[in-house]
Motif scaffolding. Structure first.
Motif, PDB file in Angstrom:
ATOM      1  N   ASN A  68       1.896   2.964  -6.540  1.00 37.30           N
ATOM      2  CA  ASN A  68       1.578   4.270  -7.133  1.00 37.30           C
ATOM      3  C   ASN A  68       0.400   4.880  -6.593  1.00 37.30           C
ATOM      4  OD1 ASN A  68       3.628   3.887  -9.046  1.00 37.30           O
ATOM      5  ND2 ASN A  68       2.283   2.835 -10.719  1.00 37.30           N
ATOM      6  N   TYR A  69      -0.584   4.166  -6.459  1.00 34.03           N
ATOM      7  CA  TYR A  69      -1.976   4.990  -5.335  1.00 34.03           C
ATOM      8  C   TYR A  69      -1.590   5.529  -4.156  1.00 34.03           C
ATOM      9  CZ  TYR A  69      -6.457   5.206  -3.441  1.00 34.03           C
ATOM     10  OH  TYR A  69      -7.566   5.500  -2.646  1.00 34.03           O
ATOM     11  N   TYR A  70      -0.768   4.957  -3.372  1.00 39.57           N
ATOM     12  CA  TYR A  70      -0.502   5.234  -2.082  1.00 39.57           C
ATOM     13  C   TYR A  70       0.718   6.306  -2.148  1.00 39.57           C
ATOM     14  CZ  TYR A  70      -3.377   1.736  -0.218  1.00 39.57           C
ATOM     15  OH  TYR A  70      -4.431   0.903   0.195  1.00 39.57           O
ATOM     16  N   ASN A 112       1.215   8.384  -4.732  1.00 41.46           N
ATOM     17  CA  ASN A 112       0.502   9.780  -5.005  1.00 41.46           C
ATOM     18  C   ASN A 112      -0.170  10.387  -3.780  1.00 41.46           C
ATOM     19  OD1 ASN A 112      -0.661  11.555  -6.983  1.00 41.46           O
ATOM     20  ND2 ASN A 112      -2.506  10.678  -6.310  1.00 41.46           N
ATOM     21  N   LYS A 113      -0.891   9.540  -2.973  1.00 40.37           N
ATOM     22  CA  LYS A 113      -1.388  10.219  -1.660  1.00 40.37           C
ATOM     23  C   LYS A 113      -0.641  10.827  -0.723  1.00 40.37           C
ATOM     24  CE  LYS A 113      -4.974   7.276  -0.350  1.00 40.37           C
ATOM     25  NZ  LYS A 113      -6.256   7.131   0.366  1.00 40.37           N
ATOM     26  N   GLU A 121       0.113  -1.139  -8.912  1.00 40.07           N
ATOM     27  CA  GLU A 121      -1.042  -0.177  -8.871  1.00 40.07           C
ATOM     28  C   GLU A 121      -1.115   0.392  -7.343  1.00 40.07           C
ATOM     29  OE1 GLU A 121      -5.852  -0.205  -8.816  1.00 40.07           O
ATOM     30  OE2 GLU A 121      -4.832  -2.125  -9.383  1.00 40.07           O
ATOM     31  N   LYS A 128      -9.813   0.306  -2.397  1.00 39.58           N
ATOM     32  CA  LYS A 128      -8.797  -0.589  -3.123  1.00 39.58           C
ATOM     33  C   LYS A 128      -8.751  -1.786  -3.109  1.00 39.58           C
ATOM     34  CE  LYS A 128      -6.866   1.361  -5.832  1.00 39.58           C
ATOM     35  NZ  LYS A 128      -7.311   1.849  -7.403  1.00 39.58           N
TER      36      LYS A 128
END
Length: 378
Positions: free
Chosen positions: A287-289, A291-292, A284, A37
């Motif tokens: 939301n990315y982290y 979700n993980k 962005e 990222k």
């Protein structure tokens, strides 16, 4: 014939876990942002653009406290993103990351003083303060942040110089401090005459969180520290402080002593801010982290590993293994997993705690890592 600092400093568990992570399949130890990222293309373009536009100027010695171009961009675009209400009586000082900022603040404020910190706290920044203090006092942490009533009871009998806190996406605990506690800390600082270091490197990727402690500060009791490491890349080594003018001016002079804040990197980051890269990435990355982190939480729950406060943002989850974390760590490494045994993050307790990170592991690796962890605990 070495100093007290030379005798006492030792490898951090984060560094140890990260070194071992290079030799195993699954890395739940590292705190670096996910390399997938990082905006490599944009950073590469920015280097070329600032060299073409400014020539040798970007390779001069850095000025004390930061380049004017970067300070202007932080003032106009970054501070609003962070939600900080900077006052006219305050200044920005650019540093070589948040770690460097806290090292400089330790040099400025501390000479065998007493400080208070959350228990647990981030060992690497805390060490910069601990090594310059005579006494460090741990204040318990809960799901809504530091236990302010215990801090207040302490302040009635002990004089402290500094309180160090991580209010958002706490490292290692993952919790966010409630707004009422943030306000109360400033009230206590005024009443009992101490300063607060608000270490806030995760705010750009934290989503919705309470307003900064700094916003309740009318008299310069709070020094706000942030960084570009999580939103851009840690290797750029750029952070900054917002502090009362008299403090900021001294920190600027101390920053110039080591000349460590790269001139060209300051121009590059200023260019990236001007282009809107940071604002475009904030939601962005959150939301990315997030979700993980959900995958990690779900995987732990599926295995019956439920002794943790659910993180609200950031990279880290602090899990109670209910057995010696170093023993589990060594078994996990044999099976291909690295995490960070969290005892060194605690001034009191923590022998059974483990810090798990979702920053660099893929979704599949997180699930497999939890399986290995569970197996290693049997």
């Amino acid at each position: 014939m070495v100093s007290r600092i030379g005798k006492e400093i030792e490898i951090s568990p984060v560094e140890l876990g990260s070194q071992i992570a290079k030799k195993v399949r699954i890395n739940l130890a590292s705190g670096t942002p996910d390399p997938k990222k990082m905006p490599i293309k944009e950073i590469k373009e920015a280097y070329g653009e600032v060299i073409d536009e400014l020539g040798p100027k970007v390779l001069f010695y850095p000025g004390a406290g930061g380049q004017e171009e970067l300070i202007k961009e932080i003032e106009n675009k970054v501070i609003p993103l962070l939600g900080v209400n900077k006052r006219k009586s305050e200044k920005i000082v650019v540093t070589s990351g948040a770690q460097h900022a806290i090292e400089l603040l330790g040099k400025y404020f501390l000479e065998n003083d007493t400080i208070a910190v959350e228990n647990p706290t981030f060992i690497e920044t805390f060490n910069a303060l601990k090594l310059r203090s005579s006494t460090t006092i741990p204040i318990p942490l809960e799901s809504t942040g530091i236990k302010v009533e215990e801090l207040e009871n302490l302040l009635k009998i002990v004089k402290i110089t500094l309180l160090y806190v991580i209010p958002n996406c706490h490292n290692p605990a993952g919790v966010n401090m409630s707004e009422c506690k943030r306000k109360k800390l400033v009230e206590l600082a005024e009443k009992y005459d101490f300063y607060i270091i608000e270490d806030d490197p995760y705010k750009p990727i934290a989503g919705e969180v309470p307003q900064p402690i700094k916003n309740f500060d009318e008299n310069g009791r709070v020094i706000y520290v942030s960084s570009f490491s999580k939103i851009l890349a840690p290797g750029l080594r750029l952070g900054f402080i917002i502090a009362r003018e008299d403090i900021a001016e001294k920190i600027s002079l101390m920053e110039q002593l080591d000349f460590s804040t790269s001139t060209i990197n300051q121009y590059v980051v200023a260019k990236l801010i001007k282009k809107g890269i940071i604002h475009n990435r904030a939601e962005e990355l959150y939301n990315y982290y997030r979700n993980k982190m959900k995958i990690l939480i779900d995987s732990l729950n599926d295995k019956g590993l439920t002794s943790f406060n659910e993180p609200k943002c950031g990279f880290f989850l602090l899990l109670d293994l209910h057995k010696d974390s170093w023993e589990v760590f060594h078994k996990a490494v044999e099976k291909g997993l690295s995490f960070v045994p969290a005892k060194p993050f605690f001034l009191r307790g923590g022998e059974t705690m483990a810090r798990l990170s979702i920053s660099v592991a893929s979704e599949e690796e997180i699930i497999e890592g939890v399986r290995i962890l569970h197996e290693s605990m049997k």
